[in-house]
Design a protein around this motif. Structure first.
Motif, PDB file in Angstrom:
ATOM      1  N   GLY A 117       0.818  -1.207   0.000  1.00 51.77           N
ATOM      2  CA  GLY A 117       0.000   0.000   0.000  1.00 51.77           C
ATOM      3  C   GLY A 117       0.844   1.245   0.000  1.00 51.77           C
ATOM      4  N   CYS A 118       0.176   2.422  -0.023  1.00 59.19           N
ATOM      5  CA  CYS A 118       0.914   3.673  -0.169  1.00 59.19           C
ATOM      6  C   CYS A 118       0.335   4.752   0.735  1.00 59.19           C
ATOM      7  CB  CYS A 118       0.873   4.146  -1.617  1.00 59.19           C
ATOM      8  SG  CYS A 118      -0.795   4.631  -2.160  1.00 59.19           S
ATOM      9  N   ARG A 119       1.102   5.845   0.861  1.00 50.62           N
ATOM     10  CA  ARG A 119       0.661   7.063   1.521  1.00 50.62           C
ATOM     11  C   ARG A 119       0.846   8.208   0.529  1.00 50.62           C
ATOM     12  NH1 ARG A 119       4.202   6.966   6.968  1.00 50.62           N
ATOM     13  NH2 ARG A 119       5.815   6.988   5.349  1.00 50.62           N
ATOM     14  N   MET A 120      -0.016   9.206   0.604  1.00 50.15           N
ATOM     15  CA  MET A 120       0.047  10.340  -0.318  1.00 50.15           C
ATOM     16  C   MET A 120       0.414  11.593   0.449  1.00 50.15           C
ATOM     17  SD  MET A 120      -3.203   9.563  -2.802  1.00 50.15           S
ATOM     18  CE  MET A 120      -3.470   7.898  -3.401  1.00 50.15           C
ATOM     19  N   TRP A 121       1.324  12.370  -0.166  1.00 53.08           N
ATOM     20  CA  TRP A 121       1.878  13.528   0.525  1.00 53.08           C
ATOM     21  C   TRP A 121       1.736  14.777  -0.338  1.00 53.08           C
ATOM     22  CZ3 TRP A 121       3.546  12.511   5.442  1.00 53.08           C
ATOM     23  CH2 TRP A 121       3.784  11.163   5.763  1.00 53.08           C
ATOM     24  N   SER A 122       1.413  15.869   0.341  1.00 51.37           N
ATOM     25  CA  SER A 122       1.346  17.156  -0.365  1.00 51.37           C
ATOM     26  C   SER A 122       2.697  17.851  -0.355  1.00 51.37           C
ATOM     27  CB  SER A 122       0.284  18.062   0.281  1.00 51.37           C
ATOM     28  OG  SER A 122       0.638  18.347   1.640  1.00 51.37           O
ATOM     29  N   TRP A 123       3.496  17.524   0.640  1.00 44.53           N
ATOM     30  CA  TRP A 123       4.810  18.200   0.761  1.00 44.53           C
ATOM     31  C   TRP A 123       5.822  17.199   1.277  1.00 44.53           C
ATOM     32  CZ3 TRP A 123       8.189  20.309   4.656  1.00 44.53           C
ATOM     33  CH2 TRP A 123       9.089  21.281   4.165  1.00 44.53           C
ATOM     34  N   CYS A 124       6.807  16.880   0.440  1.00 43.92           N
ATOM     35  CA  CYS A 124       7.839  15.908   0.835  1.00 43.92           C
ATOM     36  C   CYS A 124       9.128  16.205   0.085  1.00 43.92           C
ATOM     37  CB  CYS A 124       7.371  14.481   0.558  1.00 43.92           C
ATOM     38  SG  CYS A 124       8.545  13.206   1.130  1.00 43.92           S
ATOM     39  N   PRO A 125       9.752  17.364   0.333  1.00 40.93           N
ATOM     40  CA  PRO A 125      11.023  17.673  -0.318  1.00 40.93           C
ATOM     41  C   PRO A 125      12.133  16.780   0.223  1.00 40.93           C
ATOM     42  CG  PRO A 125      10.538  19.312   1.344  1.00 40.93           C
ATOM     43  CD  PRO A 125       9.324  18.427   1.267  1.00 40.93           C
ATOM     44  N   SER A 126      13.304  16.894  -0.358  1.00 44.37           N
ATOM     45  CA  SER A 126      14.403  15.982  -0.012  1.00 44.37           C
ATOM     46  C   SER A 126      14.819  16.085   1.453  1.00 44.37           C
ATOM     47  CB  SER A 126      15.616  16.255  -0.913  1.00 44.37           C
ATOM     48  OG  SER A 126      16.042  17.608  -0.776  1.00 44.37           O
ATOM     49  N   ASN A 127      14.624  17.264   2.069  1.00 43.33           N
ATOM     50  CA  ASN A 127      15.083  17.413   3.451  1.00 43.33           C
ATOM     51  C   ASN A 127      14.168  16.728   4.470  1.00 43.33           C
ATOM     52  OD1 ASN A 127      13.156  19.459   2.824  1.00 43.33           O
ATOM     53  ND2 ASN A 127      13.677  20.519   4.727  1.00 43.33           N
ATOM     54  N   VAL A 128      13.000  16.248   4.028  1.00 44.47           N
ATOM     55  CA  VAL A 128      12.130  15.510   4.944  1.00 44.47           C
ATOM     56  C   VAL A 128      11.991  14.053   4.517  1.00 44.47           C
ATOM     57  CG1 VAL A 128      10.867  17.580   5.605  1.00 44.47           C
ATOM     58  CG2 VAL A 128      10.008  16.152   3.726  1.00 44.47           C
ATOM     59  N   GLN A 129      12.838  13.661   3.603  1.00 41.75           N
ATOM     60  CA  GLN A 129      12.859  12.264   3.166  1.00 41.75           C
ATOM     61  C   GLN A 129      13.865  11.487   4.017  1.00 41.75           C
ATOM     62  OE1 GLN A 129      13.746  12.323  -1.026  1.00 41.75           O
ATOM     63  NE2 GLN A 129      11.968  13.614  -1.506  1.00 41.75           N
ATOM     64  N   ARG A 130      13.552  10.265   4.272  1.00 41.96           N
ATOM     65  CA  ARG A 130      14.427   9.456   5.119  1.00 41.96           C
ATOM     66  C   ARG A 130      14.777   8.155   4.407  1.00 41.96           C
ATOM     67  NH1 ARG A 130      12.742   8.908  11.238  1.00 41.96           N
ATOM     68  NH2 ARG A 130      13.850  10.913  11.269  1.00 41.96           N
ATOM     69  N   GLY A 131      16.069   7.808   4.456  1.00 38.78           N
ATOM     70  CA  GLY A 131      16.506   6.539   3.884  1.00 38.78           C
ATOM     71  C   GLY A 131      16.005   5.375   4.711  1.00 38.78           C
ATOM     72  N   ALA A 132      15.693   4.270   4.043  1.00 35.85           N
ATOM     73  CA  ALA A 132      15.145   3.106   4.735  1.00 35.85           C
ATOM     74  C   ALA A 132      15.552   1.853   3.992  1.00 35.85           C
ATOM     75  CB  ALA A 132      13.617   3.217   4.807  1.00 35.85           C
ATOM     76  N   SER A 133      15.032   0.730   4.439  1.00 33.36           N
ATOM     77  CA  SER A 133      15.229  -0.498   3.679  1.00 33.36           C
ATOM     78  C   SER A 133      14.499  -0.346   2.350  1.00 33.36           C
ATOM     79  CB  SER A 133      14.673  -1.696   4.443  1.00 33.36           C
ATOM     80  OG  SER A 133      13.260  -1.717   4.372  1.00 33.36           O
ATOM     81  N   CYS A 134      14.850  -1.161   1.414  1.00 35.18           N
ATOM     82  CA  CYS A 134      14.270  -1.023   0.076  1.00 35.18           C
ATOM     83  C   CYS A 134      12.877  -1.630  -0.021  1.00 35.18           C
ATOM     84  CB  CYS A 134      15.209  -1.623  -0.958  1.00 35.18           C
ATOM     85  SG  CYS A 134      16.785  -0.737  -1.073  1.00 35.18           S
ATOM     86  N   PHE A 135      12.282  -1.992   1.117  1.00 34.65           N
ATOM     87  CA  PHE A 135      10.866  -2.342   1.119  1.00 34.65           C
ATOM     88  C   PHE A 135      10.022  -1.078   0.925  1.00 34.65           C
ATOM     89  CE2 PHE A 135      12.610  -5.961   3.555  1.00 34.65           C
ATOM     90  CZ  PHE A 135      12.079  -6.994   2.794  1.00 34.65           C
ATOM     91  N   TRP A 136      10.647   0.087   1.133  1.00 33.73           N
ATOM     92  CA  TRP A 136      10.001   1.375   0.891  1.00 33.73           C
ATOM     93  C   TRP A 136      10.564   1.998  -0.385  1.00 33.73           C
ATOM     94  CZ3 TRP A 136       5.912   3.742   3.045  1.00 33.73           C
ATOM     95  CH2 TRP A 136       5.482   3.328   4.317  1.00 33.73           C
ATOM     96  N   ALA A 137       9.718   2.739  -1.086  1.00 32.28           N
ATOM     97  CA  ALA A 137      10.177   3.507  -2.248  1.00 32.28           C
ATOM     98  C   ALA A 137       9.317   4.759  -2.365  1.00 32.28           C
ATOM     99  CB  ALA A 137      10.085   2.684  -3.522  1.00 32.28           C
TER     100      ALA A 137
END
Length: 458
Positions: free
Chosen positions: A380-400
């Protein structure tokens, strides 16, 4: 000495594995007693090898498995009137066998000429000769059965000689050819191999995909490499495979090259390594088919090991990245803790248990949606209105993370059959592939395993 040369009871001196052994040899069976005393006059025999006689009218050649009739005999040789050529000649007793013995083992009459031809072919290597004999493994196994040692001693002894020589180089001529036999034909390097020269003057490198042939297979595998020309060296079984495997799956060579770092000191994360290999998902899926496991065990094992390792962080090396118009940022998600906002403007995003393509369609029809992140574990997914690079977080590749393409008011880009230039600065993708933003380090070939072999040249 051979049993046919000995009296009924005698001390037998024989050499086994380079050591001389003394034993008391007895012969009890009627067939064995007759062999010791000599073949019967008038008995039909077959030659075990090619025989050549000089006569006043010229040379006479008796082929292997040629037929004749015993005219005279002694303890060590017999005089045979050969059917081919109609000439009589003296031959050592261990070079002929009763015709009935060849009839006992189906295919033995075909094995003898094949073996003789292989042994006299100067262009063949030892392993090639043994593999030619192995094609008649059923006849060989029959002739080497324990009962044949006394009933047909000459044929048994000859088969044993062939078997001992071939076993020493790794070919069992009494067993069916298998994947090991195939690897004797031609092999290629699955991983980089480095040899230290025996003189200590430096190292010699064998690149991934380099071809060669196994010239000996015993305690270790010895390969004569095509490049560098004339290089001979030991290899581990896991480092090579049958050369036909390299062409059996399209793109396999590219996959192997992607697993080798162009710069050995380049530090790549496991995610970067796995994503570099995932670009060759078709080759990986082909090489991991169950039917290839026996035929190409080296390739299968290497691909299976890497696929298993990458699956632990959510990268399926057998599946391509889904096609998308969004910019794909692997192994990343939007973090509300860092300030990401969902489509309602809050930090608490709703999770939608829907396929990725449906997520993209929903986001595309909503002007406030700027990105989606997708979880493979939850599907499943989540939808975002604001997600620039500074609020992105690295994770396992189960997330994209999938960033929505931004509209542009500038002139439409020039599109050709090869590339598409997107409005997002610096993003160019091949038209047949999904957009994906990956670390610059992935532009170099990534390495899961670089083998550093310190093996002296043979």
């Amino acid at each position: 000495f051979r049993p046919s040369d000995l009296p009924v009871g005698a001390f037998l001196m024989e050499r086994r594995r380079g050591v001389w052994h003394l034993s008391l040899w007895f012969c009890w069976s009627a067939a064995c007693l007759r062999a010791v005393a000599g073949l019967d006059i008038g008995e039909e025999v077959s030659s075990l090898d090619i025989l050549s006689y000089s006569t006043d009218s010229g040379p006479v050649v008796i082929p292997a498995a040629g037929l004749g009739t015993v005219q005279k005999n002694s303890s060590s040789d017999v005089t045979v009137l050969w059917t081919d050529g109609g000439k009589a000649g003296v031959v050592a007793g261990n070079l002929v066998e009763r015709k009935a013995c060849l009839a006992t083992c189906a295919g033995l009459s075909a094995f003898l000429p094949a073996a003789s031809e292989a042994l006299r072919n100067g262009s063949m290597m030892e392993v090639d000769r043994c593999m030619a004999m192995q094609m008649h493994y059923q006849a060989t196994a029959c002739a080497m059965a324990s009962a044949q040692e006394r009933q047909c001693p000459s044929a048994f002894s000859r088969m044993k000689q062939y078997s001992d020589v071939c076993t020493d180089i790794g070919v069992d001529i009494a067993s069916a050819p298998g994947d090991i036999a195939l690897r004797f034909q031609r092999i290629f390097a699955l991983t980089p191999i480095r040899y230290n020269t025996s003189s200590g003057s430096g190292t010699v490198h064998v690149a991934v995909g380099s071809r060669g042939r196994i010239i000996r297979r015993a305690a270790s595998i010895v390969v004569l490499w095509d490049e560098p020309a004339g290089l001979v060296g030991n290899v581990a079984e896991a480092q090579v495979d049958n050369s036909t495997c390299l062409e059996s799956c399209a793109g396999l060579m590219d996959y192997l090259l992607a697993g080798v770092s162009a710069a050995p000191d380049t530090a790549l994360t496991q995610a970067e390594l796995c994503l570099a290999l995932q670009a060759h998902a078709n080759a990986s899926a082909c090489g991991l088919k169950e039917e290839r496991r026996a035929m190409c065990p080296g390739v299968w094992s290497l691909l299976n090991e890497r696929a298993g390792s990458c699956s632990t962080i959510g990268v399926d090396l057998t599946k391509e990245i889904p096609a998308t118009d969004y910019e794909h940022v692997p192994c990343t998600y939007c973090s509300s803790d860092l300030g990401a906002r969902d489509m309602t403007g809050t930090a608490f995003a709703i999770f939608h248990y829907i396929p990725l393509n449906v997520c993209e369609e929903w986001c595309a029809t909503n002007s406030t949606c700027g990105a989606i992140d997708y979880s493979m574990t939850k599907s499943g997914c989540r939808m975002w209105s604001w997600c620039p690079s500074n609020v992105q977080r690295g994770a396992s590749c189960f997330w994209a993370l999938y960033e929505k393409p931004r509209p542009t008011t500038t002139a439409l880009p020039t599109i050709n059959a090869t590339t598409t230039t997107h409005a997002r600065a610096g993003v160019v993708s091949v038209s047949s592939a999904p957009m994906r933003r990956v670390p610059a380090a992935l532009t170099a070939a990534a390495a899961l395993m670089v083998v550093d072999m310190h093996i002296l040249l043979a």
